[in-house]
Design a protein around this motif. Structure first.
Motif, PDB file in Angstrom:
ATOM      1  N   HIS A   1      36.760 -21.362   6.618  1.00 60.22           N
ATOM      2  CA  HIS A   1      38.062 -21.905   7.025  1.00 60.22           C
ATOM      3  C   HIS A   1      37.901 -23.350   7.498  1.00 60.22           C
ATOM      4  CE1 HIS A   1      42.134 -22.003   8.619  1.00 60.22           C
ATOM      5  NE2 HIS A   1      41.644 -22.451   9.765  1.00 60.22           N
ATOM      6  N   VAL A   2      36.841 -23.611   8.267  1.00 60.96           N
ATOM      7  CA  VAL A   2      36.579 -24.984   8.727  1.00 60.96           C
ATOM      8  C   VAL A   2      36.322 -25.897   7.541  1.00 60.96           C
ATOM      9  CG1 VAL A   2      34.954 -26.431  10.021  1.00 60.96           C
ATOM     10  CG2 VAL A   2      35.715 -24.245  10.979  1.00 60.96           C
ATOM     11  N   LEU A   3      35.511 -25.434   6.594  1.00 61.74           N
ATOM     12  CA  LEU A   3      35.192 -26.245   5.418  1.00 61.74           C
ATOM     13  C   LEU A   3      36.440 -26.570   4.596  1.00 61.74           C
ATOM     14  CD1 LEU A   3      31.842 -24.678   4.106  1.00 61.74           C
ATOM     15  CD2 LEU A   3      32.228 -27.093   4.649  1.00 61.74           C
ATOM     16  N   THR A   4      37.277 -25.571   4.358  1.00 63.00           N
ATOM     17  CA  THR A   4      38.484 -25.790   3.547  1.00 63.00           C
ATOM     18  C   THR A   4      39.394 -26.816   4.192  1.00 63.00           C
ATOM     19  OG1 THR A   4      38.382 -23.528   2.689  1.00 63.00           O
ATOM     20  CG2 THR A   4      40.484 -24.672   2.504  1.00 63.00           C
ATOM     21  N   SER A   5      39.665 -26.642   5.480  1.00 65.60           N
ATOM     22  CA  SER A   5      40.558 -27.582   6.171  1.00 65.60           C
ATOM     23  C   SER A   5      39.987 -28.994   6.162  1.00 65.60           C
ATOM     24  CB  SER A   5      40.787 -27.108   7.614  1.00 65.60           C
ATOM     25  OG  SER A   5      41.374 -25.830   7.642  1.00 65.60           O
ATOM     26  N   ALA A   6      38.698 -29.129   6.440  1.00 65.72           N
ATOM     27  CA  ALA A   6      38.086 -30.455   6.500  1.00 65.72           C
ATOM     28  C   ALA A   6      38.041 -31.121   5.122  1.00 65.72           C
ATOM     29  CB  ALA A   6      36.679 -30.351   7.082  1.00 65.72           C
ATOM     30  N   LEU A   7      37.730 -30.357   4.076  1.00 66.00           N
ATOM     31  CA  LEU A   7      37.669 -30.930   2.727  1.00 66.00           C
ATOM     32  C   LEU A   7      39.041 -31.406   2.257  1.00 66.00           C
ATOM     33  CD1 LEU A   7      35.197 -28.447   0.976  1.00 66.00           C
ATOM     34  CD2 LEU A   7      34.801 -30.872   1.478  1.00 66.00           C
ATOM     35  N   LEU A   8      40.101 -30.629   2.565  1.00 61.67           N
ATOM     36  CA  LEU A   8      41.448 -31.065   2.183  1.00 61.67           C
ATOM     37  C   LEU A   8      41.844 -32.322   2.942  1.00 61.67           C
ATOM     38  CD1 LEU A   8      43.327 -27.641   1.947  1.00 61.67           C
ATOM     39  CD2 LEU A   8      42.400 -29.036   0.097  1.00 61.67           C
TER      40      LEU A   8
ATOM     41  N   THR B   1      21.152 -21.494  -1.216  1.00 59.44           N
ATOM     42  CA  THR B   1      21.164 -22.524  -2.259  1.00 59.44           C
ATOM     43  C   THR B   1      22.444 -23.341  -2.208  1.00 59.44           C
ATOM     44  OG1 THR B   1      19.799 -21.124  -3.692  1.00 59.44           O
ATOM     45  CG2 THR B   1      21.044 -22.895  -4.748  1.00 59.44           C
ATOM     46  N   VAL B   2      23.558 -22.648  -2.126  1.00 60.55           N
ATOM     47  CA  VAL B   2      24.863 -23.335  -2.109  1.00 60.55           C
ATOM     48  C   VAL B   2      25.007 -24.171  -0.844  1.00 60.55           C
ATOM     49  CG1 VAL B   2      27.360 -22.989  -2.030  1.00 60.55           C
ATOM     50  CG2 VAL B   2      25.959 -21.603  -3.565  1.00 60.55           C
TER      51      VAL B   2
ATOM     52  N   ASP C   1      36.680 -30.716  -5.633  1.00 58.00           N
ATOM     53  CA  ASP C   1      36.898 -29.492  -6.407  1.00 58.00           C
ATOM     54  C   ASP C   1      35.639 -28.631  -6.428  1.00 58.00           C
ATOM     55  OD1 ASP C   1      39.482 -30.185  -6.962  1.00 58.00           O
ATOM     56  OD2 ASP C   1      39.041 -31.073  -8.919  1.00 58.00           O
ATOM     57  N   GLN C   2      34.495 -29.252  -6.662  1.00 55.06           N
ATOM     58  CA  GLN C   2      33.248 -28.508  -6.710  1.00 55.06           C
ATOM     59  C   GLN C   2      32.890 -27.922  -5.344  1.00 55.06           C
ATOM     60  OE1 GLN C   2      31.346 -27.586  -9.272  1.00 55.06           O
ATOM     61  NE2 GLN C   2      32.933 -28.454 -10.596  1.00 55.06           N
ATOM     62  N   LEU C   3      33.101 -28.691  -4.301  1.00 56.20           N
ATOM     63  CA  LEU C   3      32.798 -28.194  -2.955  1.00 56.20           C
ATOM     64  C   LEU C   3      33.697 -27.022  -2.584  1.00 56.20           C
ATOM     65  CD1 LEU C   3      32.256 -31.622  -1.161  1.00 56.20           C
ATOM     66  CD2 LEU C   3      30.504 -29.889  -1.588  1.00 56.20           C
ATOM     67  N   LEU C   4      34.965 -27.073  -2.972  1.00 54.00           N
ATOM     68  CA  LEU C   4      35.865 -25.943  -2.715  1.00 54.00           C
ATOM     69  C   LEU C   4      35.421 -24.715  -3.511  1.00 54.00           C
ATOM     70  CD1 LEU C   4      39.325 -27.743  -2.639  1.00 54.00           C
ATOM     71  CD2 LEU C   4      38.158 -26.655  -0.721  1.00 54.00           C
ATOM     72  N   ARG C   5      34.862 -24.953  -4.692  1.00 53.98           N
ATOM     73  CA  ARG C   5      34.294 -23.834  -5.443  1.00 53.98           C
ATOM     74  C   ARG C   5      33.131 -23.214  -4.664  1.00 53.98           C
ATOM     75  NH1 ARG C   5      30.611 -24.692 -10.748  1.00 53.98           N
ATOM     76  NH2 ARG C   5      29.763 -22.562 -10.888  1.00 53.98           N
ATOM     77  N   GLY C   6      32.338 -24.058  -4.003  1.00 59.01           N
ATOM     78  CA  GLY C   6      31.265 -23.544  -3.161  1.00 59.01           C
ATOM     79  C   GLY C   6      31.791 -22.720  -2.001  1.00 59.01           C
TER      80      GLY C   6
ATOM     81  N   PHE D   1      26.350 -23.708  -9.708  1.00 60.85           N
ATOM     82  CA  PHE D   1      27.120 -24.528  -8.775  1.00 60.85           C
ATOM     83  C   PHE D   1      26.377 -25.821  -8.453  1.00 60.85           C
ATOM     84  CE2 PHE D   1      27.415 -25.789  -4.296  1.00 60.85           C
ATOM     85  CZ  PHE D   1      28.719 -26.251  -4.261  1.00 60.85           C
ATOM     86  N   VAL D   2      25.060 -25.710  -8.158  1.00 55.13           N
ATOM     87  CA  VAL D   2      24.261 -26.897  -7.820  1.00 55.13           C
ATOM     88  C   VAL D   2      24.215 -27.857  -9.005  1.00 55.13           C
ATOM     89  CG1 VAL D   2      21.969 -27.714  -7.182  1.00 55.13           C
ATOM     90  CG2 VAL D   2      22.891 -25.659  -6.112  1.00 55.13           C
ATOM     91  N   ALA D   3      24.074 -27.310 -10.211  1.00 53.95           N
ATOM     92  CA  ALA D   3      24.018 -28.164 -11.400  1.00 53.95           C
ATOM     93  C   ALA D   3      25.333 -28.908 -11.594  1.00 53.95           C
ATOM     94  CB  ALA D   3      23.698 -27.313 -12.625  1.00 53.95           C
ATOM     95  N   ASP D   4      26.445 -28.197 -11.423  1.00 54.44           N
ATOM     96  CA  ASP D   4      27.757 -28.840 -11.577  1.00 54.44           C
ATOM     97  C   ASP D   4      27.985 -29.880 -10.489  1.00 54.44           C
ATOM     98  OD1 ASP D   4      28.248 -27.263 -13.755  1.00 54.44           O
ATOM     99  OD2 ASP D   4      29.422 -25.759 -12.654  1.00 54.44           O
ATOM    100  N   LEU D   5      27.494 -29.579  -9.273  1.00 54.28           N
ATOM    101  CA  LEU D   5      27.657 -30.535  -8.182  1.00 54.28           C
ATOM    102  C   LEU D   5      26.820 -31.785  -8.457  1.00 54.28           C
ATOM    103  CD1 LEU D   5      29.100 -30.799  -5.421  1.00 54.28           C
ATOM    104  CD2 LEU D   5      27.001 -29.968  -4.362  1.00 54.28           C
ATOM    105  N   ASN D   6      25.601 -31.619  -8.989  1.00 57.26           N
ATOM    106  CA  ASN D   6      24.745 -32.758  -9.328  1.00 57.26           C
ATOM    107  C   ASN D   6      25.326 -33.587 -10.462  1.00 57.26           C
ATOM    108  OD1 ASN D   6      22.928 -32.115  -7.374  1.00 57.26           O
ATOM    109  ND2 ASN D   6      21.486 -31.081  -8.736  1.00 57.26           N
ATOM    110  N   ALA D   7      26.099 -32.903 -11.333  1.00 58.00           N
ATOM    111  CA  ALA D   7      26.699 -33.634 -12.449  1.00 58.00           C
ATOM    112  C   ALA D   7      27.713 -34.661 -11.978  1.00 58.00           C
ATOM    113  CB  ALA D   7      27.372 -32.646 -13.413  1.00 58.00           C
ATOM    114  N   GLN D   8      28.222 -34.483 -10.755  1.00 63.11           N
ATOM    115  CA  GLN D   8      29.171 -35.430 -10.189  1.00 63.11           C
ATOM    116  C   GLN D   8      28.475 -36.589  -9.480  1.00 63.11           C
ATOM    117  OE1 GLN D   8      32.290 -35.064 -10.845  1.00 63.11           O
ATOM    118  NE2 GLN D   8      31.997 -33.047 -11.798  1.00 63.11           N
ATOM    119  N   GLY D   9      27.136 -36.518  -9.362  1.00 60.94           N
ATOM    120  CA  GLY D   9      26.412 -37.568  -8.666  1.00 60.94           C
ATOM    121  C   GLY D   9      25.102 -37.022  -8.141  1.00 60.94           C
TER     122      GLY D   9
END
Length: 749
Positions: free
Chosen positions: A23-30, A66-67, A91-96, A125-133
């Motif tokens: 819940h903390v992560l979702t609110s902070a990411l938005l 890992t995530v 988007d990727q972090l919310l998927r996490g 997930f890690v691979a997709d996150l790395n694909a963004q940077g």
């Protein structure tokens, strides 16, 4: 207060940790998506990811480690300026975040996927996150896990749960047990009032004792003791002493009883208050998923929309909060799809490119108010009017007369939608219907208002709790009835001399508005009590545009009642919602206010309202002849009605031929006086229908029309009219004489 988590399993502790930190992560990411420079939100993300990694390490969920590790390192990189949280990364972090929720739910024997499958999902997930940077690869993660630091995890979970006030399931107490606790507390609240009537009866006994002592004193003065024999004197003295001792003891016990009554009532209120607090949850617990839902749908629609949540700490009954999830979701989706415009449309209208939806919760006047509003285009009232006629819900003539508030009520009908196509978001016409159904289930109200170009506002008025309701107790036909305060606009004493009559219907003026009067005995079908007092007890029900004054026999008092549902085998009982027990043990029925408003509207539309205070028994013994006036002119109707009522006839009115035909099929009349030119059904066709109906074939009919040509007269008489009178040569005496010729004097001989 810190909860005791010593009996919880490690998996339970991880679930608590995951629920809180996601819940903390979702609110902070938005929040970071709107403003990437908010340092405090980035730090909150880092702390949440670190806590999740530590908790997952302890119970050896490598996929979760890992995530969390990949997310934590990305946050560190962003903090140092080495990366930017753009929309794709969010988007990727919310998927996490979703993965953590899945990890927590999958714990146990029925988890579904294997550890290898979960790890493969985490690696993707890690691979997709790395694909963004730049970010760490799985090979850079620690290969070994720390030892089971049970105490430290339990301490961390305790701290988290204490700060975020976890859901009641973390207490290991079932919802049914909490409900029973609240029911018992509510019953104790009612039972605590039983002492007061008992104390009042003792007070009456004390007054009787005092009066008896006074009578003995008078007797003693009238008969001096020296005139009585010794036995009589002793008996009189003993009686006086006994009364004195009784009065003293009664006074002492009354004091004790009053103290016990005060203590029991206070204790019951405290018990109920504490039990209610256990059942209550902050509004934020039920709306945590909505910011992300609004974000995702807005992106799918290509719109810029932000969601503002106000009153997150407002306490809401757990059961009501659970029921709010689907209705609020429907309202938010409607606001996104129907209300908020595209950025180009908003800019051309002089607005900001991004729209705003507000979701607010507050306590007001003993009720819970939930408001969903937007600053979008608003509702096109004329488009609603066209949709009503297109769907066959009303004729064009009727729809043209409907007010804005009346048209907006059509939005809540099942299957009613103004959207031409059906999408995954809306268009099937079930959303607002579901909202109203939920509100009715909890005995609440929902109202909608809109302003073209400035947005739409839905307001839900709900009870604070479902177990106890604050009600106004009234008396109708010698029986008590309870009206929930949440559904009452006002309760007043109305002087009889303020009553007015228009078209045979009684009403009175209140704050510049005309309010129609309806007899509660007629709505509930009970015996009427003739109101011979100078004031009427009136309960006002409904909203600003459809308010009715329900005349009851007596306003009794306000009470908190423990709601007892009616036996389901009875089905839905018209105008009634539930029952309760008064402090003296007598039952009281709780009124379904919405159902009662519909009953009053039906009686009013059918012109079937009885006059308040009408003596039905006397009317049956000496029945006045009844006349139906059918005319689309208000002036003509009123002139004829007043004239015929002055001569003793009972007069009903209809606004056109179709209205008159409907009235004839419901009520027996002695005469019909009809105009010719009217909308929907003209007078000549009305006469033909009357003559074709076997039950009305002999009913006298008079035509009163401006058309005075011979062929018009002949047309009316050929249709079956018994008398044809022209308005051009209309005289009051002529009308009365024609009526007497057709049906005789007003009273039945």
């Amino acid at each position: 207060m810190t909860q005791d988590f010593s009996n919880l399993s490690m998996h339970d502790l991880f679930r608590i940790e995951a629920e809180s930190q996601t819940h903390v992560l979702t609110s902070a990411l938005l929040a970071l998506e709107q403003d990437p420079g908010r340092v405090e939100e980035l730090e909150a993300c880092m702390r949440a990811a670190h806590s999740l990694k530590g908790a997952a390490s302890i119970i050896e969920i490598r996929a979760a480690v890992t995530v969390a590790h990949a997310m934590e390192d990305l946050f560190v990189l962003v903090q140092s300026g080495g990366a930017v949280l753009h929309q794709a990364r969010i988007d990727q972090l919310l998927r996490g975040v979703d993965l953590f929720s899945m990890f927590a739910k999958a714990l146990g024997p029925n988890g579904g996927m294997s550890d290898q499958d979960w790890q493969a999902e985490a690696d993707r997930f890690v691979a997709d996150l790395n694909a963004q940077g730049p970010a760490l690869s799985p090979e850079q993660l620690p290969a070994t896990f720390p030892s089971r630091r049970t105490a430290s995890l339990r301490s961390a979970a305790t701290e988290t749960a204490s700060s975020s006030e976890p859901a009641d399931r973390a207490l290991r107490v079932s919802a049914d047990n909490l409900d029973r606790l609240l029911d018992l507390a509510g019953e104790s609240l009612v039972e605590s009032r039983r002492l007061r009537p008992f104390a009042q009866s003792l007070l009456r006994l004390k007054r009787l004792q005092r009066e008896t002592a006074g009578a003995l004193g008078v007797l003693q003065d009238a008969l001096p003791l020296h005139l009585l024999d010794e036995r009589a004197r002793n008996a009189l003295v003993e009686a006086q002493q006994g009364l004195f001792s009784c009065r003293k003891l009664l006074t002492e016990k009354l004091d004790e009883l009053e103290a016990a009554d005060h203590h029991a009532t206070t204790l019951a209120h405290r018990l109920y208050g504490q039990a209610l607090k256990v059942r209550m949850r902050p509004f934020a617990d039920g709306v945590g998923a909505f910011p992300r839902m609004v974000r995702n749908i807005a992106r799918d629609l290509g719109k810029q929309v932000s969601l503002e949540i106000v009153g997150e700490r407002t306490q809401v009954d757990r059961e009501i909060l659970e029921k709010l999830d689907a209705p609020l979701g429907h309202l938010l989706r409607n606001a996104l799809d129907h209300g908020i415009e595209s950025s180009d449309e908003r800019l051309s209208a002089g607005k900001r490119a991004g729209g705003t939806i507000s979701l607010e919760a507050q306590h007001h006047a003993g009720a819970l108010q939930i408001t969903v509003s937007d600053d979008g285009r608003g509702i096109d009232i004329e488009r609603v009017r066209r949709a009503v006629t297109a769907k066959g819900l009303a004729s064009e003539e009727t729809a043209a007369k409907l007010s804005e508030s009346e048209l907006l009520e059509f939005l809540f009908l099942p299957g009613f939608s103004m959207k031409e196509g059906v999408t995954e978001i809306s268009g099937r016409g079930v959303g607002l219907d579901a909202v109203q159904e939920m509100v009715r289930q909890v005995r609440g109200l929902v109202r909608v208002s809109s302003q073209a170009g400035n947005g739409t506002r839905f307001k839900l008025e709900l009870p604070l709790t479902l177990s106890v309701i604050r009600s106004l107790i009234v008396e109708i036909g010698g029986e008590p009835y309870a009206f929930p305060f949440a559904h009452i606009a006002r309760a007043i004493k109305l002087p009889v001399d303020q009553l007015q009559t228009l078209e045979g219907r009684q009403h009175f003026a209140l704050d510049g508005q005309q309010v129609g009067l309806v007899n509660a005995h007629q709505v509930l079908g009970c015996n009427e009590v003739v109101h011979d007092t100078a004031e009427l007890a009136v309960v006002l029900l409904g909203g600003p545009t459809n308010m009715y004054g329900l005349v009851v026999d007596r306003l009794v008092c306000g009470r908190e009642l423990v709601v007892q549902p009616l036996d389901p085998r009875l089905g839905k009982i018209k105008n009634l919602a539930a029952a309760a027990v008064m402090e003296d043990g007598s039952p009281v029925l709780i009124v379904d206010a919405e159902d009662m408003i519909r009953s009053m509207e039906k009686l009013s539309s059918a012109d079937g309202l009885q006059k308040v205070g009408q003596d039905i028994a006397k009317a049956d013994q000496e029945r006045r002849k009844r006349i139906l006036i059918v005319d689309d002119s208000l002036t003509v109707r009123e002139l004829q009605r007043k004239l015929l009522e002055h001569h003793g006839y009972q007069v009903d009115v209809a606004v056109d031929g179709m209205d008159g035909w409907n009235a004839l099929r419901q009520t027996r009349f002695d005469l019909v006086v009809s105009d010719v030119d009217m909308p929907r059904l003209d007078g000549v066709e009305l006469v033909r229908r009357i003559r074709q109906d076997p039950s009305m074939r002999e009913l006298p009919v008079m035509i009163l029309s401006y058309k005075d040509r011979e062929d018009d007269r002949q047309r009316g008489l050929e249709a079956g009219a018994d008398y044809y009178l022209t308005k051009g040569s209309f005289q009051s005496e002529a009308l009365v004489e024609a009526v007497i010729d057709l049906i005789g004097e007003a009273a039945t001989t």
